[in-house]
Design an enzyme around this catalytic site. Structure first.
Site, PDB file in Angstrom:
ATOM      1  N   ARG A 128     -44.623  48.767 -28.124  1.00 18.29           N
ATOM      2  CA  ARG A 128     -43.762  49.546 -29.027  1.00 18.29           C
ATOM      3  C   ARG A 128     -42.684  50.280 -28.231  1.00 18.29           C
ATOM      4  NH1 ARG A 128     -46.529  53.648 -33.121  1.00 18.29           N
ATOM      5  NH2 ARG A 128     -46.888  54.826 -31.222  1.00 18.29           N
ATOM      6  N   ARG A 157     -39.807  54.681 -28.317  1.00 21.82           N
ATOM      7  CA  ARG A 157     -40.322  55.997 -28.691  1.00 21.82           C
ATOM      8  C   ARG A 157     -40.652  56.803 -27.443  1.00 21.82           C
ATOM      9  NH1 ARG A 157     -44.954  56.474 -33.277  1.00 21.82           N
ATOM     10  NH2 ARG A 157     -46.008  57.836 -31.786  1.00 21.82           N
ATOM     11  N   ARG A 169     -56.195  66.131 -37.200  1.00 15.23           N
ATOM     12  CA  ARG A 169     -56.390  65.655 -35.827  1.00 15.23           C
ATOM     13  C   ARG A 169     -57.256  66.609 -35.024  1.00 15.23           C
ATOM     14  NH1 ARG A 169     -51.803  62.116 -35.469  1.00 15.23           N
ATOM     15  NH2 ARG A 169     -51.623  61.019 -33.497  1.00 15.23           N
ATOM     16  N   ARG A 217     -52.482  60.960 -24.516  1.00 18.10           N
ATOM     17  CA  ARG A 217     -52.765  60.927 -25.963  1.00 18.10           C
ATOM     18  C   ARG A 217     -54.180  60.389 -26.227  1.00 18.10           C
ATOM     19  NH1 ARG A 217     -47.789  57.516 -27.574  1.00 18.10           N
ATOM     20  NH2 ARG A 217     -48.731  57.378 -29.639  1.00 18.10           N
ATOM     21  N   LYS A 263     -53.054  52.859 -37.416  1.00 19.14           N
ATOM     22  CA  LYS A 263     -53.116  53.765 -38.572  1.00 19.14           C
ATOM     23  C   LYS A 263     -51.828  53.704 -39.397  1.00 19.14           C
ATOM     24  CE  LYS A 263     -53.612  57.510 -36.164  1.00 19.14           C
ATOM     25  NZ  LYS A 263     -53.560  57.006 -34.792  1.00 19.14           N
TER      26      LYS A 263
HETATM   27  P1  B4P Z   1     -50.153  52.679 -34.944  1.00 18.06           P
HETATM   28  O1  B4P Z   1     -51.555  52.918 -34.517  1.00 18.06           O
HETATM   29  O2  B4P Z   1     -49.930  52.371 -36.378  1.00 18.06           O
HETATM   30  O3  B4P Z   1     -49.471  53.952 -34.362  1.00 18.06           O
HETATM   31  P2  B4P Z   1     -49.243  55.357 -35.027  1.00 18.06           P
HETATM   32  O4  B4P Z   1     -49.718  55.442 -36.426  1.00 18.06           O
HETATM   33  O5  B4P Z   1     -47.835  55.595 -34.815  1.00 18.06           O
HETATM   34  O6  B4P Z   1     -50.209  56.346 -34.276  1.00 18.06           O
HETATM   35  P3  B4P Z   1     -49.920  57.348 -33.135  1.00 18.06           P
HETATM   36  O7  B4P Z   1     -51.213  58.101 -33.014  1.00 18.06           O
HETATM   37  O8  B4P Z   1     -49.434  56.612 -31.948  1.00 18.06           O
HETATM   38  O9  B4P Z   1     -48.723  58.309 -33.571  1.00 18.06           O
HETATM   39  P4  B4P Z   1     -48.511  59.472 -34.636  1.00 18.06           P
HETATM   40  O10 B4P Z   1     -47.199  59.181 -35.251  1.00 18.06           O
HETATM   41  O11 B4P Z   1     -49.663  59.667 -35.558  1.00 18.06           O
HETATM   42  O12 B4P Z   1     -49.418  51.474 -34.222  1.00 18.06           O
HETATM   43  C1  B4P Z   1     -49.151  51.409 -32.852  1.00 18.06           C
HETATM   44  C2  B4P Z   1     -48.430  50.109 -32.498  1.00 18.06           C
HETATM   45  O13 B4P Z   1     -49.317  49.014 -32.635  1.00 18.06           O
HETATM   46  C3  B4P Z   1     -47.236  49.776 -33.397  1.00 18.06           C
HETATM   47  O14 B4P Z   1     -46.188  49.319 -32.603  1.00 18.06           O
HETATM   48  C4  B4P Z   1     -47.720  48.667 -34.300  1.00 18.06           C
HETATM   49  O15 B4P Z   1     -46.698  47.756 -34.664  1.00 18.06           O
HETATM   50  C5  B4P Z   1     -48.729  47.969 -33.419  1.00 18.06           C
HETATM   51  N1  B4P Z   1     -49.807  47.357 -34.186  1.00 18.06           N
HETATM   52  C6  B4P Z   1     -50.429  47.876 -35.286  1.00 18.06           C
HETATM   53  N2  B4P Z   1     -51.389  47.047 -35.712  1.00 18.06           N
HETATM   54  C7  B4P Z   1     -51.386  45.960 -34.849  1.00 18.06           C
HETATM   55  C8  B4P Z   1     -52.173  44.754 -34.764  1.00 18.06           C
HETATM   56  N3  B4P Z   1     -53.151  44.480 -35.650  1.00 18.06           N
HETATM   57  N4  B4P Z   1     -51.908  43.906 -33.747  1.00 18.06           N
HETATM   58  C9  B4P Z   1     -50.939  44.170 -32.862  1.00 18.06           C
HETATM   59  N5  B4P Z   1     -50.155  45.288 -32.881  1.00 18.06           N
HETATM   60  C10 B4P Z   1     -50.389  46.168 -33.882  1.00 18.06           C
HETATM   61  O16 B4P Z   1     -48.423  60.804 -33.713  1.00 18.06           O
HETATM   62  C11 B4P Z   1     -47.427  60.975 -32.723  1.00 18.06           C
HETATM   63  C12 B4P Z   1     -47.508  62.398 -32.117  1.00 18.06           C
HETATM   64  O17 B4P Z   1     -47.226  63.399 -33.139  1.00 18.06           O
HETATM   65  C13 B4P Z   1     -48.881  62.838 -31.576  1.00 18.06           C
HETATM   66  O18 B4P Z   1     -49.116  62.381 -30.255  1.00 18.06           O
HETATM   67  C14 B4P Z   1     -48.757  64.392 -31.674  1.00 18.06           C
HETATM   68  O19 B4P Z   1     -48.003  64.930 -30.614  1.00 18.06           O
HETATM   69  C15 B4P Z   1     -47.992  64.588 -32.958  1.00 18.06           C
HETATM   70  N6  B4P Z   1     -48.864  64.775 -34.126  1.00 18.06           N
HETATM   71  C16 B4P Z   1     -48.965  63.916 -35.192  1.00 18.06           C
HETATM   72  N7  B4P Z   1     -49.864  64.382 -36.086  1.00 18.06           N
HETATM   73  C17 B4P Z   1     -50.336  65.559 -35.569  1.00 18.06           C
HETATM   74  C18 B4P Z   1     -51.311  66.495 -36.023  1.00 18.06           C
HETATM   75  N8  B4P Z   1     -51.991  66.327 -37.170  1.00 18.06           N
HETATM   76  N9  B4P Z   1     -51.556  67.587 -35.253  1.00 18.06           N
HETATM   77  C19 B4P Z   1     -50.905  67.788 -34.111  1.00 18.06           C
HETATM   78  N10 B4P Z   1     -49.971  66.937 -33.621  1.00 18.06           N
HETATM   79  C20 B4P Z   1     -49.685  65.821 -34.340  1.00 18.06           C
END
Ligand code: B4P
Length: 189
Positions: free
Chosen positions: A127, A133, A90, A144, A15
């Protein structure tokens, strides 16, 4: 192409990666609640102090905190002509709060990125090695993924019921391949 978009999908589906590129391509602000929360933790704000332990456990920060943070962000001038939400909503309560603030029909389209669990865990562990992280260790990742299934996956049904198409995009493959699928899917719908 809709200019008020959001990304759904499990942790690790890409995402944040795809939202960064798409927001740049269509010229709207990329609003990531995960990034905003991590920034608050890094800055040591009151909000960050409340969120830190919750995030490190892989749980969701309470709806009222996240909703207030997003309301403030969407009220800024740069979001007036569109935005790309990443990681929000979410929960059903967050989706309902967004509708209440923006009005029904505020979101034009939702993109759902998919990938199987082994791939998700593998990416997040990678990652953890690359970026250190705090919420990317295996136990937290499993939590998660469970929280996603319990709390966030129901949004895939919620949005079509509220007239918002959910475009499912295969998140496997290179980042460029996935981005090409995202663009094609938006262009065709
Ligand atoms: P991504 O999937 O891009 O990870 P993300 O956006 O950071 O999502 P995530 O759900 O983990 O975290 P968020 O910050 O939203 O990528 C993951 C990895 O894969 C990266 O290293 C990337 O380089 C790699 N990758 C991507 N595409 C690839 C491909 N095609 N091939 C290979 N590798 C690839 O949330 C973090 C925390 O914040 C949550 O757990 C929660 O505690 C809190 N939070 C955030 N929003 C919230 C909300 N609305 N409500 C409540 N809590 C919330």
């Amino acid at each position: 192409m809709g200019r008020r978009l959001l990304f759904l999908g499990p942790p690790g589906a890409g995402k944040g990666t795809q939202a960064t590129r798409l927001a740049r391509a269509i010229g709207v602000p990329h609003i990531s609640t995960g990034e905003m929360l991590r920034q608050n933790v890094a800055d040591g704000t009151d909000l960050g102090k409340k969120a830190q332990a919750i995030m490190e456990a892989g749980d969701l920060v309470p709806d009222e905190i996240v909703v207030a943070m997003v309301d403030d962000r969407l009220a800024r001038d740069d979001a007036a002509c569109g935005f790309l939400l990443d990681g929000f909503p979410r929960t059903l309560a967050q989706a309902e709060a967004l509708d209440a603030v923006m009005g029904d029909g505020a979101i034009e389209v939702a993109l759902l990125l998919t990938a199987d669990e082994d791939e998700l865990v593998g990416r997040l562990l990678q990652r953890a090695r690359d970026e250190g992280r705090a919420d990317d260790n295996e136990e937290t990742i499993r939590n998660r993924l469970k929280v996603y299934q319990d709390e966030t996956a129901p949004l895939v049904e919620f949005y079509p019921e509220h007239g918002v198409p959910v475009l499912s995009v295969d998140g496997l493959g290179t980042i460029d391949e996935v981005f090409a699928r995202v663009v094609t899917s938006l262009a065709e719908n």
